[in-house]
Design an enzyme around this catalytic site. Sequence first.
Site, mmCIF file in Angstrom:
data_model
loop_
_atom_site.group_PDB
_atom_site.id
_atom_site.type_symbol
_atom_site.label_atom_id
_atom_site.label_comp_id
_atom_site.label_asym_id
_atom_site.label_seq_id
_atom_site.Cartn_x
_atom_site.Cartn_y
_atom_site.Cartn_z
ATOM 1 N N SER A 73 10.153 42.213 -39.475
ATOM 2 C CA SER A 73 10.061 41.251 -40.622
ATOM 3 C C SER A 73 8.674 41.559 -41.542
ATOM 4 O O SER A 73 8.608 41.803 -42.809
ATOM 5 C CB SER A 73 10.084 39.725 -40.503
ATOM 6 O OG SER A 73 9.051 39.420 -39.838
ATOM 7 N N LYS A 74 7.740 41.668 -40.779
ATOM 8 C CA LYS A 74 6.167 41.813 -41.264
ATOM 9 C C LYS A 74 6.090 43.663 -41.844
ATOM 10 O O LYS A 74 5.642 43.904 -42.734
ATOM 11 C CB LYS A 74 5.361 41.647 -40.480
ATOM 12 C CG LYS A 74 5.145 40.029 -40.106
ATOM 13 C CD LYS A 74 4.954 39.444 -41.471
ATOM 14 C CE LYS A 74 4.488 37.797 -41.172
ATOM 15 N NZ LYS A 74 4.421 37.031 -42.398
ATOM 16 N N LEU B 47 11.493 41.451 -33.473
ATOM 17 C CA LEU B 47 12.001 40.666 -34.738
ATOM 18 C C LEU B 47 10.776 40.398 -35.809
ATOM 19 O O LEU B 47 10.850 40.587 -36.964
ATOM 20 C CB LEU B 47 12.920 39.606 -34.551
ATOM 21 C CG LEU B 47 13.522 38.637 -35.535
ATOM 22 C CD1 LEU B 47 14.518 39.580 -36.517
ATOM 23 C CD2 LEU B 47 14.334 37.588 -35.193
ATOM 24 N N TYR B 48 9.917 39.745 -35.061
ATOM 25 C CA TYR B 48 8.759 39.419 -36.104
ATOM 26 C C TYR B 48 8.039 40.677 -36.464
ATOM 27 O O TYR B 48 7.602 40.421 -37.770
ATOM 28 C CB TYR B 48 7.505 38.548 -35.136
ATOM 29 C CG TYR B 48 6.386 38.518 -35.655
ATOM 30 C CD1 TYR B 48 6.289 37.457 -36.883
ATOM 31 C CD2 TYR B 48 5.156 38.522 -35.195
ATOM 32 C CE1 TYR B 48 5.179 37.233 -37.581
ATOM 33 C CE2 TYR B 48 4.013 38.363 -35.725
ATOM 34 C CZ TYR B 48 3.892 37.506 -37.015
ATOM 35 O OH TYR B 48 2.658 37.352 -37.512
ATOM 36 N N GLY B 49 7.776 41.740 -35.740
ATOM 37 C CA GLY B 49 7.230 42.769 -36.345
ATOM 38 C C GLY B 49 7.906 43.521 -37.343
ATOM 39 O O GLY B 49 7.317 44.103 -38.429
#
Length: 253
Positions: A160-161, A156-158
């Site tokens: 979004s970035k 999820l973090y990856g």
Amino acid sequence: MSIDLSGRTALVTGATSGIGRATAMTLAAGGAYVVLSGRDAERGSDVVAKIAAAGGKADFVAGELCDASSARALATCACELGRGHVDVLVNNAGVFPLGPTANTEESDFDAVLGLNLKVPYFLVAELAPKMAEHGGGAIVNVSTMVAEIGMAGMALYGASKAALELLTKAWTAEFGPYGVRVNAVAPGPTRTEGTAPLGPALDQLAAAAPAGRVASSQEIADAVAYLASDAASFVQGVVLPVDGGRVAILSSV
């Protein structure tokens, strides 16, 4: 790092700790008037005091960034404090929950995309056209090396970035012809308050890169300051890896 941002107003989100704090202090040391945003008023006031003690100028705006309306409100406030304009925008605020995809709640998904993607989108929507009208400006998005590297627990973090990196390129095409430079930095493992809970895992991750160590917040801030300054006047639409060489060894495999 020595930069000259005299007479410019900079807005740095997530500026009460870590990379954001180091960036705010570095931009202020270069002569910029810095508007800091964050959730913790006490820590924000501390950063402003440190900037003032070093001879710089800054103000803190407390608030919870989560959606379009909060982003637009911050943009309006920063413009008012900056006497009508913001010349440098650093989209640094972000959250990076770790864990399996199967354990992700929809509320977690919405919170990550809200802060990591929606807020930068609408800050740029508000400020980039004003920068163009004012003769130009610089936007620096803070990404991560996991936007390019698939890592378990960071989907999820990856994602979004990775989306933010695509926006960096799209905004360059949209606003670059009007004098607004848009770039991004992609840090590797960096020692901050936010990464402290990772403990030895952070050092183990960093050991795989040629530099063989974890970065300091200041090392990332120096890269942001470079992209925000006139030293990078012909740099547009790039994602600058500041990862100790991790991307180099990955691309050679």
